[in-house]
Design an enzyme around this catalytic site. Structure first.
Site, PDB file in Angstrom:
ATOM      1  N   ASP A 295       0.739  -1.229   0.006  1.00 44.85           N
ATOM      2  CA  ASP A 295      -0.037  -0.058  -0.083  1.00 44.85           C
ATOM      3  C   ASP A 295       0.856   1.084  -0.004  1.00 44.85           C
ATOM      4  O   ASP A 295       1.914   1.258   0.291  1.00 44.85           O
ATOM      5  CB  ASP A 295      -0.844  -0.120   1.265  1.00 44.85           C
ATOM      6  CG  ASP A 295      -1.746   1.194   1.287  1.00 44.85           C
ATOM      7  OD1 ASP A 295      -2.155   1.844   0.471  1.00 44.85           O
ATOM      8  OD2 ASP A 295      -1.739   1.565   2.513  1.00 44.85           O
ATOM      9  N   LYS A 296       0.311   2.282  -0.316  1.00 41.08           N
ATOM     10  CA  LYS A 296       1.108   3.500  -0.197  1.00 41.08           C
ATOM     11  C   LYS A 296       1.195   4.421   1.094  1.00 41.08           C
ATOM     12  O   LYS A 296       1.792   4.551   1.959  1.00 41.08           O
ATOM     13  CB  LYS A 296       0.845   4.509  -1.520  1.00 41.08           C
ATOM     14  CG  LYS A 296       1.855   5.907  -1.374  1.00 41.08           C
ATOM     15  CD  LYS A 296       1.435   6.659  -2.673  1.00 41.08           C
ATOM     16  CE  LYS A 296      -0.201   7.323  -2.354  1.00 41.08           C
ATOM     17  NZ  LYS A 296      -0.062   8.596  -1.288  1.00 41.08           N
ATOM     18  N   LYS A 453      -8.456  19.751 -12.934  1.00 41.04           N
ATOM     19  CA  LYS A 453      -6.938  19.620 -12.451  1.00 41.04           C
ATOM     20  C   LYS A 453      -6.522  21.067 -11.798  1.00 41.04           C
ATOM     21  O   LYS A 453      -5.226  21.236 -11.905  1.00 41.04           O
ATOM     22  CB  LYS A 453      -5.924  18.968 -13.337  1.00 41.04           C
ATOM     23  CG  LYS A 453      -6.352  17.426 -13.404  1.00 41.04           C
ATOM     24  CD  LYS A 453      -5.005  16.932 -14.263  1.00 41.04           C
ATOM     25  CE  LYS A 453      -4.882  15.460 -14.474  1.00 41.04           C
ATOM     26  NZ  LYS A 453      -6.252  14.681 -14.520  1.00 41.04           N
ATOM     27  N   ASP A 693      -6.497  -2.481   3.198  1.00 38.81           N
ATOM     28  CA  ASP A 693      -5.612  -3.193   2.851  1.00 38.81           C
ATOM     29  C   ASP A 693      -5.923  -4.607   3.235  1.00 38.81           C
ATOM     30  O   ASP A 693      -5.128  -5.765   3.021  1.00 38.81           O
ATOM     31  CB  ASP A 693      -4.186  -2.907   3.342  1.00 38.81           C
ATOM     32  CG  ASP A 693      -3.776  -1.530   2.838  1.00 38.81           C
ATOM     33  OD1 ASP A 693      -4.137  -1.338   1.673  1.00 38.81           O
ATOM     34  OD2 ASP A 693      -3.364  -0.643   3.633  1.00 38.81           O
TER      35      ASP A 693
END
Length: 951
Positions: A295-296, A453, A693
């Protein structure tokens, strides 16, 4: 005639089962205690008797629960009230969906208007909600208040929800519980845990099946050599019992106890403090991982953004030169305060060639104004909230925003002297280094969206009346909006390669007429019924032309300690790393570069967003043409590819040095793990820290949970729990490697021990005309595999080929294990041949050298067998440990001491003679010496890779 006492069969089996059952039971009890601890967290509940304390496990649907700031939401709730003055609250959802951005949540309007929280109990109302489902991003429901006239109906959407596993980031909230238990969104997004069986155990089972086959074949051969005479079927059963030692019952116990030792060693390792082994059945898996899925947010990164770079085109300021920015800001405001007020605005305007100080000032001011951040004041024990707000007390101020990037930018402007001290819907206050307050009116705000963005804001400076349009956004969209320049693209590329998240900041000054014209068109567009969003965007775009480029800002998500060297170690060990995150594509790509998951020499292929089969086909073909290239793909595109081209996509992805999947749902993470296992047949390890997760951790062959700030969901669901990502390197390189190599040596040795005695039985039966007569009786059989050889054989679990420092320094050693060489059919066959050779030598030697009595055969052969086993353990050991020497001596002492009691099997007087001693010595030397010579020659002419490092 009976084949030995019954206890020689059932005692070993009973012992094996007892050890296994006790170990499994201990783990289950530990697991139950952990769950109980989590389910016993205390929350406040609103009742007719006031607020009462309630355990999270006792919360029911319909309860009114109070959740404080930084507290975890215990169940899925509808948001009714908040203590925040602005009537909303922020929610941290990274444990639910992996996103770093905070989410804004709004309470139900009619309940927020009530004077106090206790009034919630006085009204008559109900909530109509959809049935529980897996979608964490959407919700449909209505809130109805019946006791008002007419009754009030309010629609409920995702903005009114507080899902379990999220954390309240601002204020105190009250919610009504909607779903609990298995109906929670977070629970529905996690798969049921599966019972994990290690690959090593499956391989050992396979060898045991081969041994069983050998047992049947040997028994049949023996009966066949008797020409199936008489009641041959009974003879087969007798031989099956006689040779039953071929199947090593003690193997299971030795391996299980070995796993307990490995778990204990891991827990006791001072280099990886706080590591917990929650599943002691699979430590050997850690030694053979081919794919690591991580995972980040919270695992690789700390989820704390830090401002790293301000670039003005001609000059760039890094962390080490921020004091220069500070002095520029200070000089601007001290000059201004010295000039007469009437000339101030005019003097600055007439300077056509801007000085460096004013360029820096313009950039910092733009960053301090162009955002969605709100400063909030909290009482700190000394100053109360109202007073702190009145005096803009620094120690009480907290910044709130949906994105940590924005907070990092505003904190940076504060550090260089321009502080955001106040904000509401229509105004903003900045404080200069001299303590003056600058007032700005917010005229319009254009929020950030994933499509645009960028975000923009139009403000009026109250002191000068100037109207300015500020804008910041991603370089891809801003390049076409700002005036032409020759440095933007190049510098953005340089900063992105360093793993920084780049934002381009620009401004445009507007006259009063220009703004009034824009406002009229903007209001008109917002009122239109058809194509509203398109018309609004067109009006805003009319402003977004020829803007003045002020600066580039670079922020970085702080990596966890030593992430880069850990990933480097894993890569050198032959492990491919995939990053699966729920976060945005840009953030994920920046982190991948920053953490050196993607090396500087590698290209990155960003997989375009595909929605159908044709697009996926084209994009896969484009990707196929790239070589040694890291892949970045979003969850939506991944779903399309897996639907139509699963085999092709997985084949290409597995060849990549690194893969980054962003915007991944929890179930998608688990699906990727499953596909990797099916497609490659290799072992996978999943690492994560959040509730999102858990599915991936439970699906992987080896699940590792990192204890996060927010919660323990991942670490509780995992097989191994660590406190920091950097500990993973040592867990795999040292403990995983040792566990696998030790278990391989241990299992083959236990098999060798059983085959030795079975070979002797076979030789003995053959010599005596294939009679089914046992060579050793009763206690000798039990003692052989327990007190006489158990300790030295088991001491192999303390063996190691290289020091842990060397294993960490040369991760390439780990790569050797991925081929599964320590335990293979080849090594198994070698040990079988050794067993047959030694068993035959001992038995034939004893038969040749015995003189008169059968008892002497037993004495000579059994003593030689015990000595051979002890010497073979010494031959197998690579690094001696003091406990190993103790085990060898203890076993020998036990054997010598027990001879006194074994007079019914062994002639004690014969043992004391010289004749016995020389015979035993000769037999033992013949059985062991050739193997010692072979080992020496092999180390000399074909040494294994690790021996080069130890010499």
């Amino acid at each position: 005639m009976r084949l030995g006492a019954l206890y020689t069969y059932w005692v070993p089996l009973g012992f094996v089962l007892a050890v296994t059952v006790i170990r499994e039971a201990a783990e289950e009890i530990r697991c139950y205690m952990r769950d109980k601890e989590v389910n016993s967290q205390i929350y406040s509940k609103l009742t007719g008797r006031g607020t009462v304390k309630v355990k999270s496990s006792n919360i029911q649907v319909g309860d009114l629960i109070i959740v404080e700031k930084n507290q975890r939401v215990p169940a899925d709730m509808i948001f009714l009230r908040t203590s925040e003055k602005n009537g909303s609250c922020f929610l941290r959802t990274d444990q639910l969906d992996g996103e770093t951005d905070w989410k804004l949540r709004l309470p139900v309007t009619c309940t927020q208007r009530l004077p106090t929280a206790s009034d919630l109990l006085q009204i008559r109302s109900y909530v109509y909600a959809e049935e529980p489902n897996i979608d964490i991003h959407n919700f449909v429901g209505t809130f109805t208040r019946e006791d008002s006239d007419p009754s009030v109906n309010e629609s409920l959407s995702i903005e009114n929800t507080l899902w379990a596993s999220t954390v309240i980031a601002s204020g105190t909230v009250v919610g009504v519980v909607l779903y609990t238990g298995r109906e929670l969104r977070s629970v529905m997004n996690t798969s049921n845990p599966r019972s994990k069986i290690g690959l090593f155990d499956l391989e050992v089972n396979c060898l045991t099946k081969i041994l069983f086959g050998a047992l049947v074949v040997v028994s049949l051969v023996m009966v066949a050599l008797q020409h199936f005479a008489g009641r041959w079927y009974l003879q087969i059963i007798r031989f099956l019992l006689l040779f039953s030692n071929i199947i090593p019952i003690s193997l299971r116990v030795n391996l299980d106890m070995g796993k307990i030792v490995y778990s204990w060693v891991i827990r006791r390792d001072s280099k990886i403090p706080g590591t917990v082994v929650r599943s002691s059945t699979i430590p050997e898996q850690l030694g053979r991982i081919s794919y690591l899925l991580t995972d980040k947010t919270g695992t690789l990164t700390q989820n704390e953004m830090v401002f790293k770079r301000l670039h003005l085109g001609t000059v760039a300021y890094g962390l080490d030169s921020m004091d220069e920015v500070q002095s520029h800001i200070f000089s601007i405001y001290t000059q201004q305060s010295q000039e007469p007020p009437a000339v101030k605005g005019l003097a600055l305007a007439t300077k056509v060639r801007k000085t460096m100080s004013s360029r820096v000032h313009e950039a910092v001011k733009a960053i301090a104004l162009c955002h969605n951040v709100t400063p909030v004041y909290e009482s700190n024990g000394v100053t109360d909230q109202a007073e702190a707000e009145r005096h803009y007390e620094d120690s009480c101020r907290v910044y709130q925003a949906s994105s940590p990037d924005e907070v990092a930018l505003v904190q940076w402007t504060e550090s260089v002297g321009l502080t955001l001290v106040g904000r509401d819907q229509s105004s903003m206050q900045l404080r200069t280094p001299g303590g003056h307050i600058l007032n700005f009116t917010i005229l319009q705000i254009f929020p950030f969206t994933y499509e645009s963005k960028r975000m923009g804001i139009i403000v009026r400076d109250e002191s000068t009346g100037e109207i300015t349009f500020y804008m910041k956004g991603a370089d891809v969209v801003m390049a076409g909006i700002v005036q032409y320049n020759d440095w933007l693209e190049e510098e953005c590329g340089n900063m992105a390669r360093e793993g920084l998240r780049v934002l381009v900041v620009a401004k445009k000054s507007l006259t009063e007429e220009q703004y009034q014209d824009f406002e009229a068109r903007y209001v008109q567009a917002k009122l239109s019924v058809h194509d509203r969003s398109l018309k609004v965007a067109t009006v805003i775009e009319s402003l977004e032309m020829e803007m003045e480029l002020l600066c580039l800002t670079g922020v970085e998500d702080q990596l966890q300690a030593d992430v880069r060297p850990t990933l480097e170690t894993l890569r050198n060990a032959g492990i491919k790393v995939w990053m699966l995150t729920g976060d945005k594509l840009e953030t994920a790509t920046c982190t991948a570069k920053n953490a050196h998951l993607v090396t500087r020499t590698q290209d990155i292929h960003i997989f375009r967003l595909v929605t159908n089969r044709g697009e996926a086909h084209l994009e896969l073909n484009a990707f196929r043409r790239k070589h040694d290239c890291a892949l970045v793909i979003s969850g939506d595109s991944l779903e399309v590819c897996l639907k139509y081209y699963e085999y092709e996509f997985m084949e290409l992805a597995c060849q990549c040095p690194a893969v980054v999947c962003c915007r991944c749902a929890p179930t998608q993470k688990a699906q990727i793990v499953r596909l990797l296992q099916e497609r490659t047949g290799k072992l996978t390890c999943a690492v994560g820290d959040g509730g999102n997760d858990v599915s991936m951790i439970q699906e992987a062959d080896c699940g590792v949970g990192v204890e996060g700030k927010e919660g323990k969901q991942a670490s509780l669901a995992a097989d191994f729990s660590i406190t920091q990502f950097k500990h993973l390197g040592r867990l795999l390189m040292v403990h995983g490697r040792n566990s696998y190599k030790r278990s391989a040596a241990l299992s083959q040795f236990v098999i060798h021990r059983s085959l030795c005695i079975s070979t002797m039985q076979a030789v003995f039966s053959s010599v005596f005309y294939f009679a089914s007569v046992p060579l050793y009786q009763g206690f000798l059989i039990i003692g052989y595999s327990t007190i006489y050889t158990m300790f030295p054989v088991f001491s192999l679990v303390l063996d190691k080929d290289v020091k842990s420092e060397v294993a960490m320094l040369y991760p390439e050693l780990y790569k050797d294990l991925l081929k599964g060489r320590p335990l293979s059919y080849k090594t198994f066959l070698i040990w079988v041949l050794i067993s047959i050779y030694q068993g035959s030598i001992i038995m034939y030697g004893a038969l040749l050298l015995f003189e008169s009595e059968f008892v002497h055969i037993v004495a000579i052969s059994f003593t030689s067998l015990i000595l051979t086993e002890l010497l073979m353990v010494a031959l197998t050991i690579q690094t001696w440990h003091w406990l190993m020497i103790v085990a060898e001596l203890l076993s020998l002492s036990c054997y010598i001491a027990s001879l006194v009691f074994l007079h019914e099997f062994i002639d004690v007087y014969f043992i004391a003679t010289l004749s016995f001693l020389w015979k035993v010595t000769v037999i033992t030397l013949v059985s062991c010496l050739p193997l010692y010579v072979l080992k020496y020659l092999r180390r000399r002419f074909s040494p294994p890779s690790y021996s080069k490092l130890t010499s």
